[in-house]
Motif scaffolding. Structure first.
Motif, mmCIF file in Angstrom:
data_model
loop_
_atom_site.group_PDB
_atom_site.id
_atom_site.type_symbol
_atom_site.label_atom_id
_atom_site.label_comp_id
_atom_site.label_asym_id
_atom_site.label_seq_id
_atom_site.Cartn_x
_atom_site.Cartn_y
_atom_site.Cartn_z
ATOM 1 N N PRO A 192 0.814 -1.223 0.000
ATOM 2 C CA PRO A 192 0.000 0.000 0.000
ATOM 3 C C PRO A 192 0.844 1.269 0.000
ATOM 4 O O PRO A 192 2.038 1.248 0.309
ATOM 5 C CB PRO A 192 -0.787 -0.119 1.311
ATOM 6 N N SER A 193 0.207 2.356 -0.345
ATOM 7 C CA SER A 193 0.745 3.689 -0.054
ATOM 8 C C SER A 193 0.043 4.179 1.206
ATOM 9 O O SER A 193 -1.192 4.188 1.262
ATOM 10 C CB SER A 193 0.477 4.661 -1.211
ATOM 11 N N LYS A 194 0.809 4.589 2.209
ATOM 12 C CA LYS A 194 0.183 4.995 3.465
ATOM 13 C C LYS A 194 1.070 5.980 4.212
ATOM 14 O O LYS A 194 2.275 6.072 3.970
ATOM 15 C CB LYS A 194 -0.121 3.785 4.342
ATOM 16 N N ASN A 195 0.444 6.698 5.118
ATOM 17 C CA ASN A 195 1.132 7.704 5.932
ATOM 18 C C ASN A 195 1.784 8.765 5.044
ATOM 19 O O ASN A 195 2.999 8.937 5.023
ATOM 20 C CB ASN A 195 2.184 7.079 6.850
ATOM 21 N N ILE A 196 0.946 9.484 4.302
ATOM 22 C CA ILE A 196 1.411 10.506 3.369
ATOM 23 C C ILE A 196 0.807 11.846 3.764
ATOM 24 O O ILE A 196 -0.410 11.966 3.933
ATOM 25 C CB ILE A 196 1.035 10.147 1.919
ATOM 26 N N LEU A 197 1.663 12.836 3.919
ATOM 27 C CA LEU A 197 1.247 14.188 4.277
ATOM 28 C C LEU A 197 1.593 15.132 3.130
ATOM 29 O O LEU A 197 2.747 15.222 2.707
ATOM 30 C CB LEU A 197 1.961 14.630 5.557
ATOM 31 N N ILE A 198 0.573 15.825 2.618
ATOM 32 C CA ILE A 198 0.744 16.788 1.528
ATOM 33 C C ILE A 198 0.234 18.127 2.034
ATOM 34 O O ILE A 198 -0.930 18.242 2.426
ATOM 35 C CB ILE A 198 -0.055 16.350 0.287
ATOM 36 N N ARG A 199 1.101 19.159 2.032
ATOM 37 C CA ARG A 199 0.643 20.431 2.590
ATOM 38 C C ARG A 199 1.390 21.609 1.963
ATOM 39 O O ARG A 199 2.495 21.480 1.450
ATOM 40 C CB ARG A 199 0.837 20.443 4.100
ATOM 41 N N ASN A 200 0.711 22.743 2.010
ATOM 42 C CA ASN A 200 1.284 24.022 1.575
ATOM 43 C C ASN A 200 1.699 23.968 0.107
ATOM 44 O O ASN A 200 2.837 24.249 -0.243
ATOM 45 C CB ASN A 200 2.491 24.412 2.445
ATOM 46 N N LEU A 201 0.755 23.583 -0.756
ATOM 47 C CA LEU A 201 1.025 23.458 -2.170
ATOM 48 C C LEU A 201 0.140 24.400 -2.979
ATOM 49 O O LEU A 201 -1.013 24.660 -2.612
ATOM 50 C CB LEU A 201 0.771 22.022 -2.653
ATOM 51 N N VAL A 202 0.674 24.874 -4.095
ATOM 52 C CA VAL A 202 -0.096 25.547 -5.136
ATOM 53 C C VAL A 202 0.035 24.682 -6.381
ATOM 54 O O VAL A 202 1.151 24.387 -6.822
ATOM 55 C CB VAL A 202 0.425 26.965 -5.405
ATOM 56 N N VAL A 203 -1.098 24.254 -6.950
ATOM 57 C CA VAL A 203 -1.053 23.314 -8.072
ATOM 58 C C VAL A 203 -2.040 23.730 -9.155
ATOM 59 O O VAL A 203 -3.026 24.429 -8.914
ATOM 60 C CB VAL A 203 -1.361 21.872 -7.616
ATOM 61 N N ARG A 204 -1.752 23.231 -10.374
ATOM 62 C CA ARG A 204 -2.615 23.491 -11.511
ATOM 63 C C ARG A 204 -2.604 22.284 -12.438
ATOM 64 O O ARG A 204 -1.543 21.726 -12.726
ATOM 65 C CB ARG A 204 -2.132 24.721 -12.272
ATOM 66 N N SER A 205 -3.783 21.885 -12.905
ATOM 67 C CA SER A 205 -3.897 20.787 -13.863
ATOM 68 C C SER A 205 -5.124 21.022 -14.731
ATOM 69 O O SER A 205 -6.257 20.855 -14.273
ATOM 70 C CB SER A 205 -4.016 19.440 -13.151
ATOM 71 N N MET A 206 -4.907 21.393 -15.971
ATOM 72 C CA MET A 206 -6.019 21.632 -16.873
ATOM 73 C C MET A 206 -6.528 20.356 -17.539
ATOM 74 O O MET A 206 -7.594 20.345 -18.144
ATOM 75 C CB MET A 206 -5.603 22.629 -17.963
ATOM 76 N N VAL A 207 -5.774 19.261 -17.438
ATOM 77 C CA VAL A 207 -6.150 18.009 -18.090
ATOM 78 C C VAL A 207 -6.756 17.022 -17.097
ATOM 79 O O VAL A 207 -7.725 16.337 -17.410
ATOM 80 C CB VAL A 207 -4.933 17.385 -18.801
#
Length: 497
Positions: A307-322
């Protein structure tokens, strides 16, 4: 200063070492009583801090060993790429120089490893491998350029959890910068760039001229203690940064760029069967998902079982037009759990946060929290899709259905959104235990069904705008039930909006 392995170098990355005075041990040995008192005070302070942390922390899994902000080890020896014959003119091939440098560092692993400095310039190279206990440091103005002729790119077997090259059966191209079975690897710098020069790859892919799956820009496999910071990754042939079956990975202060159109499958960061990972303080604008958390594809991912586990994602600016800003799946057959996404800004994108899966995937997505997320000019804000029917081959089991539950959306805000929520569960893959709390999203479409649900069970706490679908129970801010849903299977999905 780091010991210099050669005296011919004219450029050196700054390494700041802090030297402590030698009076401390003597002082301590002659003041045992004071030392004991200091230790008691220290442990008392830690105890109070822990108690306060326990009261304030909402996600227990992240209160332990995530080394957010921890700077990697400094190396005792530093080399320059020019020491090994590197020429930064954008024309000369530097593959042999990189390989010689990596070989020299590999011999220092018992002494703490080494640092390879890439000075300002344009360093054309074919793919090369990293080694353990290595720091790859890109100076300001340094740019590693990947050669765009596929004959220089090695072929690797399919990933075991995919059983397929991903775009073609059989082998796949390796990455520009690659590593396997490594420990303690740092890729950092003064915002130098790793440029995959993917334009030729994208064109050949669209014209169906490639016989194998394109390679990532950076791929680290079966490794631990990986730190990537203060660099720019751009124009990858395929996925940009792909940690696969890794543990303890940090990505911090990284910019990832690719054209928002006509750059197919240039995901920014794809944690794949990874454990204990932090992604923070990054800017990502690419031609597919900014981040896509994965764990294998159908029967191959189920068999691999990581598995993928224990993931922290924070303080991001993102863009995805697709595709989407932050995705989970669709390849999630090994399971995904304990993911927190917080302080996220998604702008001018097709979708903001998405979970995607299908019959045949198996696995699970659970214990997911999105908190303090802002959308600006996004077509669909929150998406859960259970019919993403793309499979490696016909050997998948359609009865292997995934489980989706305990998914939380807290403090979700934005403006200029066409459909704030679209949760499309199904009779065979219902979505359970979904919570919305503190949500206010300005919409650009006044049609009725802008909060869309099908086969979803969960609750809304407090004020949520636009009005939630009838599938969800309503609670006030104090947690008192106001209205119980009459059916969780009502569908008001409208893909025309």
């Amino acid at each position: 200063m780091a010991e210099t392995a050669t005296t011919s170098s004219c450029w050196r990355a700054p390494l700041n070492l802090h030297h402590h005075g030698r009076w401390i041990p003597t002082f301590i040995t002659t003041h045992k009583t004071l030392l004991a008192a200091l230790w008691i005070a220290f442990f008392f302070t830690v105890f109070l801090w822990q108690q306060r942390s326990d009261a304030a922390a909402g996600f227990l899994v992240f209160r332990r060993a995530f080394s957010s902000g921890a700077f990697p080890k400094l190396r005792p020896v530093a080399f320059n790429l020019t020491d090994f014959g590197g020429v930064g003119d954008g024309i000369t091939m530097n593959t042999a120089a990189f390989e010689r440098a990596v070989m020299a560092i590999s011999k220092l692993r018992k002494k703490g490893g080494g640092q390879l400095n890439v000075p300002p310039g344009y360093w054309l190279t074919a793919p090369f491998n990293l080694t353990s206990h290595m720091t790859l440091f890109l100076a300001e103005g340094a740019e590693i350029l990947g050669i765009n002729d596929e004959k220089y790119w090695p072929l690797l077997p399919p990933l075991p959890s995919y059983g397929y090259g991903r775009e073609h059966p059989g082998p796949r191209y390796g990455s520009l910068i690659h590593g396997q079975n490594l420990k303690d690897v740092v890729i950092t710098g003064h915002n130098g760039t790793i440029n995959g020069q993917g334009q030729t790859w994208w064109k050949k892919y669209r014209q169906k001229l490639l016989n194998h799956t394109r390679g990532p820009l950076v791929q680290i496999m079966y490794s631990s203690d990986i730190f990537v910071s203060n660099i720019t990754l751009r124009d990858s042939p395929f996925w940009t940064f792909h940690p696969y079956d890794c543990k303890n990975v940090t990505v911090k202060n990284v910019t990832i760029l690719a054209p928002i159109f006509e750059a197919p499958n240039t995901d920014g960061i794809d944690p794949d069967s990874c454990v204990d990972m932090v992604i923070e303080d990054c800017y990502i604008s690419v031609g597919d998902d900014a981040i896509a958390i994965k764990s294998g594809w159908d029967q191959y991912g189920i068999a691999y079982g990581r598995p993928s586990k224990n993931i922290l994602i924070r303080n991001l600016v993102v863009r995805s037009m697709v595709s989407a800003g932050i995705s989970i799946g669709s390849e999630m057959s090994g399971g995904v759990s304990n993911v927190t996404v917080e302080n996220l800004f998604v702008w001018n994108s097709r979708r903001a946060v998405r979970i995607k899966t299908a019959p045949g995937r198996g696995g699970y997505v659970r214990h997911i929290t999105y908190q303090n997320v802002t959308f600006e000019n996004v077509r669909v804000g929150i998406v859960i899709k259970t019919d993403y029917n793309e499979h490696p081959d016909g050997g998948f089991d359609p009865k292997a259905v995934p489980s989706l539950h305990d998914i939380n959306y807290i403090s979700i805000h934005g403006e200029g959104v066409r459909v704030p929520v679209r949760i499309h569960g199904s009779e065979e893959i219902p979505v359970r235990e979904v919570t919305f709390r503190d949500m206010s999203v300005g919409i650009v479409n006044k049609k009725k069904h802008v909060f869309q649900c099908a086969f979803v069970e969960g609750r809304v706490i407090g004020t949520v705008f636009p009005a939630p679908c009838e599938n969800l129970d309503l609670y006030d801010e104090q947690g008192h039930l106001i209205r119980r849903s009459t059916s969780q299977n009502v569908s008001d999905i409208d893909y025309d909006i």
